[in-house]
Design an enzyme around this catalytic site. Structure first.
Site, PDB file in Angstrom:
ATOM      1  CE  LYS A 198       6.387 -25.912 -60.627  1.00 39.31           C
ATOM      2  NZ  LYS A 198       6.648 -25.503 -59.245  1.00 39.31           N
ATOM      3  NE  ARG A 208       1.090 -20.503 -59.543  1.00 38.79           N
ATOM      4  CZ  ARG A 208       1.378 -20.243 -60.820  1.00 38.79           C
ATOM      5  NH1 ARG A 208       0.659 -19.374 -61.491  1.00 38.79           N
ATOM      6  NH2 ARG A 208       2.383 -20.859 -61.408  1.00 38.79           N
ATOM      7  CE  LYS A 222       5.103 -19.158 -59.556  1.00 44.73           C
ATOM      8  NZ  LYS A 222       5.095 -20.136 -58.447  1.00 44.73           N
ATOM      9  CD  GLU A 238      15.421 -27.834 -67.050  1.00 42.52           C
ATOM     10  OE1 GLU A 238      16.046 -28.227 -66.053  1.00 42.52           O
ATOM     11  OE2 GLU A 238      15.272 -26.625 -67.321  1.00 42.52           O
ATOM     12  CE  LYS A 253       3.800 -28.666 -59.887  1.00 41.86           C
ATOM     13  NZ  LYS A 253       4.431 -27.766 -59.004  1.00 41.86           N
ATOM     14  CB  SER A 279      -4.052 -27.872 -57.637  1.00 48.03           C
ATOM     15  OG  SER A 279      -3.409 -26.917 -58.465  1.00 48.03           O
ATOM     16  CE1 TYR A 318      -2.569 -30.991 -53.494  1.00 48.20           C
ATOM     17  CE2 TYR A 318      -2.776 -31.355 -55.863  1.00 48.20           C
ATOM     18  CZ  TYR A 318      -2.176 -30.716 -54.799  1.00 48.20           C
ATOM     19  OH  TYR A 318      -1.183 -29.806 -55.035  1.00 48.20           O
TER      20      TYR A 318
END
Ligand code: PBG
Length: 334
Positions: A198, A208, A222, A238, A253, A279, A318
């Site tokens: 990610k 968000r 982040k 990872e 992602k 998104s 979505y």
């Protein structure tokens, strides 16, 4: 012999031939629908940056699950928006018995046997600072303290009926501790979809807004836990760690900007790789095609084909219902 000798266009000369030589296919079986929810019996709240996506109340969520099932979709991923006054610096509401998400999971499990319920394991919808975990004195996310809470959160989600828990927090070691806690509590059947790779992306802004964590996070980022977009070797590490800790599926992602990462994981590991059309990617497609619904359908389809070409097994989008409807209509036309 006439020039040119090799005529690639012969395999493109009509739709039937093109269908016969098509190398990759998308089907409703590959689609996962992310859904935003609010704690209201009935609601359909607009999300400005995500046209045609809404925050749903319980009634509308149930309808959505039925719609997804009818369209042949195998899984949904639900994301809660939590009232500001329920947020605190520890994200306590995530573990509260009162957390409406547990009730919602329970209710939708009664509606469909087929549709698998995926739920994020992370604290960002619940924290007053908008981070995915608990902060230490320096103001950074405390890895090990966060993992303990995430393990508890995963068990509560499993108890509520989640079929798949999806740690999206990027703490080190969280998959292992979640797996152990699930097993200890007899949830050996519950799967882990690890957001293994990610990136600290600029493409999460509409999400968000949707879950209401944008203001909490403010100007913070982040980057101390999500990955640098420039890196791929790190992505492989990872993924390897998460597999060793017990992940059942890996996720990349964002998806569309990171097709090379999907391809790399798919070729290196014997694990299903999921992709998340996030998104911001959805919003871009919508903006590009805002005046032309057919253009939206075509660009959506193209993006799904690209995910499959890169090697994605399943795709969170979505627009999963729209995509499934397009596939159904295509079938009718054949
Ligand atoms: C929370 C989470 C995020 C997304 C999924 N789970 C946002 C973030 O990490 O800030 C983003 C999904 C999207 O943008 O569609 N950990």
């Amino acid at each position: 012999m006439k020039f040119p000798e090799t005529r690639m266009r012969r395999n493109r000369k009509n739709e039937s031939i093109r269908n016969l030589v098509q190398e990759n296919h998308i089907s409703a079986n590959d689609l996962i629908l992310p859904v935003f929810v609010v704690d209201k019996n009935s609601a359909k709240e607009e999300i400005k940056s995500m046209p045609d996506v809404f925050r749903l109340g319980l009634k509308e969520l149930k309808d959505k699950v039925r719609e997804a099932e009818d369209l042949g979709i195998n899984a949904i991923a639900i994301f809660p928006k939590v009232d500001e006054n329920l947020k605190d610096d520890k994200g306590s509401y995530a573990l509260s018995k009162e957390n409406y998400l547990f009730r919602y999971i329970n209710k939708i499990k009664l509606i469909s046997q087929k549709v698998q319920v995926i739920v994020d394991v992370a604290l960002d919808p619940y924290t007053s600072h908008g981070h995915d975990g608990i902060l230490n004195k320096k103001g950074d996310v405390d890895n090990d303290a966060t993992c303990e809470v995430l393990a508890e959160q995963a068990v509560l989600l499993a108890k509520a009926g989640a079929d798949i828990v999806a740690p999206s927090d990027m703490m080190d070691g969280r998959v292992g501790i979640i797996r152990k806690s699930l097993d200890k509590n007899n949830f050996t059947e519950v799967s882990i979809l690890s957001y293994a790779v990610k990136y600290a992306s600029n493409l999460y802004a509409p999400f968000r807004e949707a879950v209401g964590s944008a203001k909490n996070l403010g100007k913070a980022d982040k980057k101390t836990y999500q990955m640098n977009p420039a890196n791929i070797r790190e992505a492989i590490m990872e993924a390897e760690l998460d597999i060793n800790e017990g992940a059942d599926f890996l996720m990349v992602k964002p998806g569309m900007f990171y097709l090379d990462v999907i391809k790399e994981l798919k070729s290196k590991f014997n694990k299903p790789v999921f992709a998340y059309q996030v998104s911001g990617e959805y919003a871009m497609l919508k903006k590009y095609s805002e005046e032309d619904i057919n253009l939206f359908k075509n660009i959506l389809y193209e993006s799904m084909q690209c995910f499959k070409r890169a090697g994605a097994d399943a795709i969170l989008t979505y627009a999963a219902c729209e995509m499934a409807r397009i596939l159904k209509d295509n079938d009718k036309n054949l």
